[in-house]
Design a protein around this motif. Sequence first.
Motif, PDB file in Angstrom:
ATOM      1  N   ARG A 194       0.812  -1.221   0.000  1.00 24.73           N
ATOM      2  CA  ARG A 194       0.000   0.000   0.000  1.00 24.73           C
ATOM      3  C   ARG A 194       0.844   1.269   0.000  1.00 24.73           C
ATOM      4  N   ALA A 195       2.167   1.117   0.051  1.00 22.87           N
ATOM      5  CA  ALA A 195       3.056   2.281   0.062  1.00 22.87           C
ATOM      6  C   ALA A 195       3.317   2.819  -1.338  1.00 22.87           C
ATOM      7  N   THR A 196       2.853   2.118  -2.354  1.00 20.99           N
ATOM      8  CA  THR A 196       3.104   2.535  -3.724  1.00 20.99           C
ATOM      9  C   THR A 196       1.839   2.294  -4.554  1.00 20.99           C
ATOM     10  N   CYS A 197       1.902   2.592  -5.835  1.00 20.24           N
ATOM     11  CA  CYS A 197       0.780   2.288  -6.732  1.00 20.24           C
ATOM     12  C   CYS A 197       0.968   0.874  -7.280  1.00 20.24           C
ATOM     13  N   ALA A 198      -0.010   0.380  -8.030  1.00 19.09           N
ATOM     14  CA  ALA A 198       0.089  -0.986  -8.551  1.00 19.09           C
ATOM     15  C   ALA A 198       1.266  -1.129  -9.512  1.00 19.09           C
ATOM     16  N   THR A 199       1.523  -0.089 -10.307  1.00 18.44           N
ATOM     17  CA  THR A 199       2.695  -0.123 -11.183  1.00 18.44           C
ATOM     18  C   THR A 199       3.958  -0.315 -10.362  1.00 18.44           C
ATOM     19  N   GLY A 200       4.032   0.383  -9.231  1.00 21.16           N
ATOM     20  CA  GLY A 200       5.181   0.228  -8.345  1.00 21.16           C
ATOM     21  C   GLY A 200       5.282  -1.170  -7.766  1.00 21.16           C
ATOM     22  N   VAL A 201       4.136  -1.780  -7.459  1.00 21.13           N
ATOM     23  CA  VAL A 201       4.147  -3.151  -6.925  1.00 21.13           C
ATOM     24  C   VAL A 201       4.726  -4.108  -7.967  1.00 21.13           C
ATOM     25  N   VAL A 202       4.311  -3.943  -9.230  1.00 18.85           N
ATOM     26  CA  VAL A 202       4.846  -4.794 -10.291  1.00 18.85           C
ATOM     27  C   VAL A 202       6.336  -4.552 -10.474  1.00 18.85           C
ATOM     28  N   VAL A 203       6.721  -3.272 -10.562  1.00 21.19           N
ATOM     29  CA  VAL A 203       8.131  -2.934 -10.782  1.00 21.19           C
ATOM     30  C   VAL A 203       9.008  -3.510  -9.677  1.00 21.19           C
ATOM     31  N   ARG A 204       8.543  -3.416  -8.439  1.00 18.78           N
ATOM     32  CA  ARG A 204       9.372  -3.861  -7.313  1.00 18.78           C
ATOM     33  C   ARG A 204       9.379  -5.379  -7.140  1.00 18.78           C
ATOM     34  N   TYR A 205       8.208  -5.990  -7.228  1.00 22.55           N
ATOM     35  CA  TYR A 205       8.098  -7.396  -6.837  1.00 22.55           C
ATOM     36  C   TYR A 205       8.185  -8.378  -8.002  1.00 22.55           C
ATOM     37  N   ALA A 206       7.750  -7.977  -9.196  1.00 19.64           N
ATOM     38  CA  ALA A 206       7.901  -8.884 -10.343  1.00 19.64           C
ATOM     39  C   ALA A 206       9.368  -9.023 -10.727  1.00 19.64           C
ATOM     40  N   THR A 207      10.155  -7.990 -10.469  1.00 20.73           N
ATOM     41  CA  THR A 207      11.598  -8.092 -10.711  1.00 20.73           C
ATOM     42  C   THR A 207      12.264  -8.897  -9.596  1.00 20.73           C
ATOM     43  N   ARG A 208      11.964  -8.524  -8.353  1.00 14.29           N
ATOM     44  CA  ARG A 208      12.610  -9.174  -7.206  1.00 14.29           C
ATOM     45  C   ARG A 208      12.356 -10.673  -7.187  1.00 14.29           C
ATOM     46  N   ASP A 234       7.458   6.378 -10.719  1.00 14.22           N
ATOM     47  CA  ASP A 234       7.315   7.717 -10.150  1.00 14.22           C
ATOM     48  C   ASP A 234       6.222   8.509 -10.855  1.00 14.22           C
ATOM     49  N   VAL A 235       6.185   8.439 -12.181  1.00 12.11           N
ATOM     50  CA  VAL A 235       5.181   9.180 -12.954  1.00 12.11           C
ATOM     51  C   VAL A 235       3.775   8.682 -12.642  1.00 12.11           C
ATOM     52  N   VAL A 236       3.598   7.359 -12.655  1.00 11.38           N
ATOM     53  CA  VAL A 236       2.263   6.786 -12.441  1.00 11.38           C
ATOM     54  C   VAL A 236       1.808   6.963 -10.997  1.00 11.38           C
ATOM     55  N   CYS A 237       2.683   6.679 -10.044  1.00 16.04           N
ATOM     56  CA  CYS A 237       2.292   6.800  -8.638  1.00 16.04           C
ATOM     57  C   CYS A 237       1.992   8.248  -8.258  1.00 16.04           C
ATOM     58  N   SER A 238       2.715   9.172  -8.821  1.00 16.50           N
ATOM     59  CA  SER A 238       2.475  10.584  -8.554  1.00 16.50           C
ATOM     60  C   SER A 238       1.040  10.970  -8.890  1.00 16.50           C
ATOM     61  N   ASN A 266     -12.991   9.144  10.297  1.00 13.28           N
ATOM     62  CA  ASN A 266     -12.247  10.380  10.106  1.00 13.28           C
ATOM     63  C   ASN A 266     -10.764  10.099   9.895  1.00 13.28           C
ATOM     64  N   LEU A 267     -10.164  10.867   8.981  1.00 10.48           N
ATOM     65  CA  LEU A 267      -8.732  10.760   8.712  1.00 10.48           C
ATOM     66  C   LEU A 267      -8.072  12.080   9.040  1.00 10.48           C
ATOM     67  N   GLU A 268      -6.817  11.991   9.432  1.00  7.26           N
ATOM     68  CA  GLU A 268      -6.011  13.199   9.529  1.00  7.26           C
ATOM     69  C   GLU A 268      -5.650  13.626   8.123  1.00  7.26           C
ATOM     70  N   ALA A 269      -5.497  14.908   7.896  1.00  6.50           N
ATOM     71  CA  ALA A 269      -5.198  15.420   6.557  1.00  6.50           C
ATOM     72  C   ALA A 269      -3.913  14.837   6.000  1.00  6.50           C
ATOM     73  N   THR A 270      -3.024  14.409   6.899  1.00  5.96           N
ATOM     74  CA  THR A 270      -1.731  13.890   6.433  1.00  5.96           C
ATOM     75  C   THR A 270      -1.681  12.369   6.394  1.00  5.96           C
ATOM     76  N   SER A 271      -2.819  11.702   6.583  1.00  8.12           N
ATOM     77  CA  SER A 271      -2.796  10.245   6.641  1.00  8.12           C
ATOM     78  C   SER A 271      -2.519   9.641   5.282  1.00  8.12           C
ATOM     79  N   GLY A 272      -2.250   8.352   5.256  1.00 10.72           N
ATOM     80  CA  GLY A 272      -1.893   7.658   4.015  1.00 10.72           C
ATOM     81  C   GLY A 272      -3.036   7.533   3.046  1.00 10.72           C
ATOM     82  N   TYR A 273      -2.674   7.004   1.865  1.00 10.43           N
ATOM     83  CA  TYR A 273      -3.648   6.865   0.791  1.00 10.43           C
ATOM     84  C   TYR A 273      -4.545   5.663   1.063  1.00 10.43           C
TER      85      TYR A 273
END
Length: 335
Positions: free
Chosen positions: A116-130, A145-149, A328-335
């Motif tokens: 949950r710390a990244t987008c799905a593209t990031g999950v593929v990039v990180r874990y499909a390679t690893r 970076d572009v997609v997750c942004s 309720n969420l704090e304004a700075t909480s995670g996605y």
Amino acid sequence: MNHLYIITHTDLDGIGSAASILRILGRKRSRDATILYAEPYNIHEILESLLGYFESGDLLVVADLGLNEENKARVFELLESIVDKGVRVEWYDHHVWDPNDITKIMGLGVSIYIDRATCATGVVVRYATRSRGLEPDKFLIELEDVVCSADLWRWSNPLSPKLFRAAGSREERVEWRGKVIDKIVDGKLWDEELEAKLEEYMNQELRNIAKIIDTVYVSEFNNYRIAVALKDEGPPSNSIIGALLIERFKAHIAGIIRPNGGLSLRSRTVNVQKIALRLGGGGHMKAAGAKIKIPIIISILSRINPKILTWYTTRKIRGVLGVVKDINLEATSGY
């Protein structure tokens, strides 16, 4: 590995996920890979349509898709049948999952990667390679970076809002999505064709925003302001409409309803994933969705006055707000 099947979401993150796995595996679309697009509420239908095509040694990759309460039992049944055929299944996602569902899906023999710390593209990039003993190349890191942004509403990469609009609309034809995937696989994130698509998209977005604003219904319940808009085909995206509703109507919860009952929820201060779960859907804390049943009378009357449907949708959301707790969420909480 024989044939590669990819089931992915319809947005930019789904496109980036599909392109990433193709690039990592050195595959090309159409020639030796089949890509299908799904939403969480219809993924079982896509799996059913492929059941007769799978052969032993094939690879099925599912990306950027969570499970819906209404169809997850059927998804489990289908995955069991697919694995029994000798198909390897990998699932990459970044949505909120029930730990019991993760255990269940792993027990079926599916390799599942959730971060949950990244987008799905990031999950593929990180874990499909690893998982293959590889390291992501510089282009894949830039793509993440572009997609997750865009997908995580950070907008920290200047290319993100452009690519998000040019490539990520769910209404775009399958042929266009495929062309964007081909560009990314070949190491290209922007070109003249994407620039032209962006201009076309922006013109449509500006024309449609005024129509969408006319459908907005605003309601207040338990100190929460709810603003719901009706979205038909075409731009802008649900995320852009959601941001507009939150800013313009000072809404705590923004809802975007489609004529078929597809509902997207957005917020900066409320955990809308809990609301979506109650409605049979899921997603993130600040961006979630579900599909609601619309009574035939509401559907008919809303063709005359669209605000009837947005009013009805606010009633559905209010009904959930009456029973869910700790949203309720704090304004700075995670996605």
